[in-house]
Design a protein around this motif. Structure first.
Motif, PDB file in Angstrom:
ATOM      1  N   ALA A  25      60.052 -47.840 -17.857  1.00  0.00           N
ATOM      2  CA  ALA A  25      59.351 -47.258 -16.713  1.00  0.00           C
ATOM      3  C   ALA A  25      58.561 -46.056 -17.187  1.00  0.00           C
ATOM      4  N   GLU A  26      57.386 -45.880 -16.598  1.00  0.00           N
ATOM      5  CA  GLU A  26      56.537 -44.733 -16.915  1.00  0.00           C
ATOM      6  C   GLU A  26      56.430 -43.845 -15.681  1.00  0.00           C
ATOM      7  N   ARG A  27      56.713 -42.562 -15.894  1.00  0.00           N
ATOM      8  CA  ARG A  27      56.600 -41.590 -14.819  1.00  0.00           C
ATOM      9  C   ARG A  27      55.377 -40.711 -15.072  1.00  0.00           C
ATOM     10  N   ALA A  28      55.247 -39.662 -14.311  1.00  0.00           N
ATOM     11  CA  ALA A  28      54.129 -38.727 -14.495  1.00  0.00           C
ATOM     12  C   ALA A  28      54.675 -37.313 -14.599  1.00  0.00           C
ATOM     13  N   TYR A  33      55.269 -33.944  -8.816  1.00  0.00           N
ATOM     14  CA  TYR A  33      56.542 -33.339  -8.432  1.00  0.00           C
ATOM     15  C   TYR A  33      57.669 -34.360  -8.545  1.00  0.00           C
ATOM     16  N   SER A  34      57.413 -35.563  -8.057  1.00  0.00           N
ATOM     17  CA  SER A  34      58.454 -36.584  -8.049  1.00  0.00           C
ATOM     18  C   SER A  34      58.671 -37.136  -9.452  1.00  0.00           C
ATOM     19  N   GLN A  35      59.831 -37.739  -9.622  1.00  0.00           N
ATOM     20  CA  GLN A  35      60.139 -38.437 -10.874  1.00  0.00           C
ATOM     21  C   GLN A  35      60.116 -39.953 -10.656  1.00  0.00           C
ATOM     22  N   ARG A  36      59.316 -40.386  -9.680  1.00  0.00           N
ATOM     23  CA  ARG A  36      59.235 -41.810  -9.380  1.00  0.00           C
ATOM     24  C   ARG A  36      58.548 -42.562 -10.506  1.00  0.00           C
ATOM     25  N   ALA A  37      58.779 -43.851 -10.558  1.00  0.00           N
ATOM     26  CA  ALA A  37      58.115 -44.709 -11.534  1.00  0.00           C
ATOM     27  C   ALA A  37      56.723 -45.064 -11.032  1.00  0.00           C
ATOM     28  N   TYR A  38      55.745 -44.944 -11.905  1.00  0.00           N
ATOM     29  CA  TYR A  38      54.369 -45.337 -11.581  1.00  0.00           C
ATOM     30  C   TYR A  38      53.966 -46.624 -12.294  1.00  0.00           C
ATOM     31  N   LEU A  39      54.813 -47.074 -13.199  1.00  0.00           N
ATOM     32  CA  LEU A  39      54.607 -48.361 -13.854  1.00  0.00           C
ATOM     33  C   LEU A  39      55.967 -48.845 -14.321  1.00  0.00           C
ATOM     34  N   ILE A  40      56.252 -50.115 -14.100  1.00  0.00           N
ATOM     35  CA  ILE A  40      57.498 -50.723 -14.568  1.00  0.00           C
ATOM     36  C   ILE A  40      57.142 -51.917 -15.439  1.00  0.00           C
ATOM     37  N   PRO A  54      54.750 -50.152  -8.971  1.00  0.00           N
ATOM     38  CA  PRO A  54      55.732 -49.981  -7.889  1.00  0.00           C
ATOM     39  C   PRO A  54      55.151 -49.333  -6.643  1.00  0.00           C
ATOM     40  N   ILE A  55      54.034 -48.644  -6.773  1.00  0.00           N
ATOM     41  CA  ILE A  55      53.440 -48.000  -5.608  1.00  0.00           C
ATOM     42  C   ILE A  55      52.928 -49.048  -4.624  1.00  0.00           C
TER      43      ILE A  55
END
Length: 393
Positions: A25-28, A33-40, A54-55
Motif C-alpha cells: 500500500a502507498e500512503r502520502a 494528514y491521514s494515513q489512508r492508502a492511496y494505492l493498493i 481505494p479512493i
C-alpha cells in the motif's frame, strides 16, 4: 483499477491464481494528514499484478473474501496493515520479508537490498517518498508500485529457504504472528509536547500558547487533510510561543512564524495565541503522560541495583543475539529488558523471569532464548551487591 467493473474482474483473476498473495500500500505521509492508502497493489502467480485506487473503489469486501484464507506477503507489514484494515483488507496469515530478513541476520533489510542479495535484481526506489494522493498518478510511479509486489513471491521463497537452513523458521513465524496481532499504540496523553524545539520554551504561559497553536494546527490539518508540518512548521509554533505576541500584528511580525498557511490562516493562529495567552488551564512544566523509566544513563545514581542488573543482563542478551545472528532489538526489545531489570520478579529464576517477560508480550522463542540468561545475570549482579538468592530453573 478505478471502476467497479474492472475491480471485480481483477478479483476474479486473483481468486483464480495460485500461491500466496503479495500486497503493498502507498500512503502520502508528509503530504496528507491521514494515513489512508492511496494505492493498493496486489500480485499473485497465475493472475498478475493489479493496482487499485481505494479512493474510488471504496468497498473491498470481494477482494477480502478472495484472499482471506491465503498467506499475504508484505515487506514491513506493520507499515501497511493499519491502512489496509481501514478499507476492510485484513489478513489471517502473513509472511513479512523485511522482518524475515532481520531474523535471518541480513545486514541491510530494505526491499531493494534484500531483493538484490537474494534475487540478484537491482530495484530503483525513486518514488518511495512520493505524494501518492496525486491524481492522475504518473506512469513511472505505477511501474515502480507494481514491481514492489511482483517480486515478493520469489523473494518469500528464497528467504523462507534461508530461514529454514538457519533453523529460524519457527522464530520468524512467531514474529509474523506477533506483528499481525499487535494492538495499536494508545494515543499520547499530550501529543503537543512532541513539538520539535519545545526544550527552548520557558514557563507555563509559553507552553500554553504552544499547546493552543498545536491544537489549532492539528484541527486545520485534519479539516484539509494536509500534513500538519506543511501548514506551519513546528519551528513557527515554538517561535510564536516564545515571542508571546500581544496582538495579531505582533504575531504577523514574528519573522520565524513561517509556513504556507502562516498568513492565509493568520486569524486562526492569532485566535489560538490569544487563547493560550489568557487560559487559566496552564500546562505543567513536565508532561503527564504514562510513567516511563528514567534513561539508563541515570540508573547508576537513581537505582544502582537496577543499573547492575541491566548492564549484566544486556551483556548476556547481546552475546546470545550475536550467537544467533539476530539483531539485539529483535531478540528482546530494549523496553522489555529495561522494564524487567528496573523491577525484577520476586522469583529471580528462569521460570520467574520467563513469566515476567511473557507479561511484557515477549514471544515464546524470546523467553526460551533469554530468560535463563537474564536470571543468571540478575543473580550475578545481586551477588555483587552481597544479596539475592541463586537462580533456579
Amino acid at each position: 483499477m478505478e471502476s467497479r467493473e474492472d475491480y471485480l474482474a481483477a478479483v476474479e483473476r486473483i481468486a483464480a491464481g495460485h500461491g500466496p498473495v503479495a500486497v503493498d500500500a502507498e500512503r502520502a505521509s508528509g503530504y496528507r494528514y491521514s494515513q489512508r492508502a492511496y494505492l493498493i497493489q496486489v500480485f499473485r502467480r497465475g493472475a498478475g499484478a493489479f493496482l487499485f485506487d481505494p479512493i474510488t473503489i471504496g468497498d473491498f469486501r470481494e477482494l477480502q473474501d478472495a484472499m482471506v484464507d491465503e498467506e499475504w506477503l508484505f515487506h514491513a507489514a506493520s507499515q501497511d496493515l493499519p491502512c489496509l484494515r481501514e478499507v476492510g483488507l485484513v489478513p489471517t496469515r502473513i509472511f513479512d520479508t523485511e522482518l524475515g530478513a532481520r531474523i535471518a541476520g541480513f545486514p541491510r533489510v530494505g526491499l531493494g537490498a534484500v531483493v538484490e542479495q537474494l534475487l540478484g535484481i537491482t530495484l530503483a526506489k525513486a518514488h518511495s517518498a512520493a505524494d501518492w494522493s496525486t491524481r492522475p498518478l504518473p506512469q513511472s510511479w505505477l511501474v515502480y508500485a507494481s514491481l514492489d509486489v511482483e517480486l515478493l513471491p520469489d523473494l518469500r521463497d528464497a528467504l523462507a529457504a534461508t530461514l529454514d537452513e538457519a533453523g529460524k523458521t519457527q522464530i520468524a513465524q512467531q514474529e509474523f504472528h506477533a506483528v499481525l496481532n499487535r494492538a495499536p499504540k494508545p494515543p499520547k496523553a499530550e501529543p503537543w509536547r512532541r513539538l520539535s524545539g519545545m526544550h527552548a520554551l520557558r514557563g507555563q504561559r509559553a507552553l500554553a500558547i504552544a499547546r493552543s497553536l498545536w491544537e489549532a494546527r492539528d484541527a486545520f490539518a485534519q479539516e484539509t487533510d494536509i500534513a500538519p508540518g506543511r501548514t506551519i512548521p513546528d519551528a513557527a509554533i515554538v517561535a510564536a510561543a516564545a515571542a508571546a505576541p500581544e496582538t495579531r500584528k505582533d504575531l504577523s511580525a514574528v519573522k520565524a512564524f513561517t509556513g504556507r498557511a502562516s498568513r492565509s490562516e493568520l486569524d486562526r493562529w492569532w485566535a489560538a495565541v490569544e487563547a493560550g495567552r489568557t487560559t487559566e488551564d496552564l500546562p505543567k512544566l513536565r508532561g503527564r503522560g504514562e510513567p516511563t523509566l528514567p534513561p539508563p544513563r541515570a540508573w547508576a545514581d537513581r537505582n544502582p541495583e537496577a543499573d547492575r542488573r541491566y548492564k549484566a543482563a544486556r551483556a548476556a542478551v547481546a552475546a546470545r543475539a550475536e550467537e544467533l545472528d539476530i539483531p539485539l532489538e529483535n531478540l528482546l526489545t530494549p523496553d522489555t529488558l529495561r522494564t524487567v531489570a528496573w523491577e525484577p520478579p520476586a522469583d529471580v529464576s528462569t521460570a520467574g523471569v520467563g513469566a515476567a517477560l511473557e507479561a511484557l508480550d515477549a514471544r515464546p522463542w524470546q523467553v526460551e532464548e533469554t530468560a535463563a540468561r537474564i536470571a543468571e545475570a540478575f543473580v550475578a549482579a545481586g551477588q555483587d551487591d552481597g544479596g539475592a538468592a541463586p537462580a533456579s530453573s
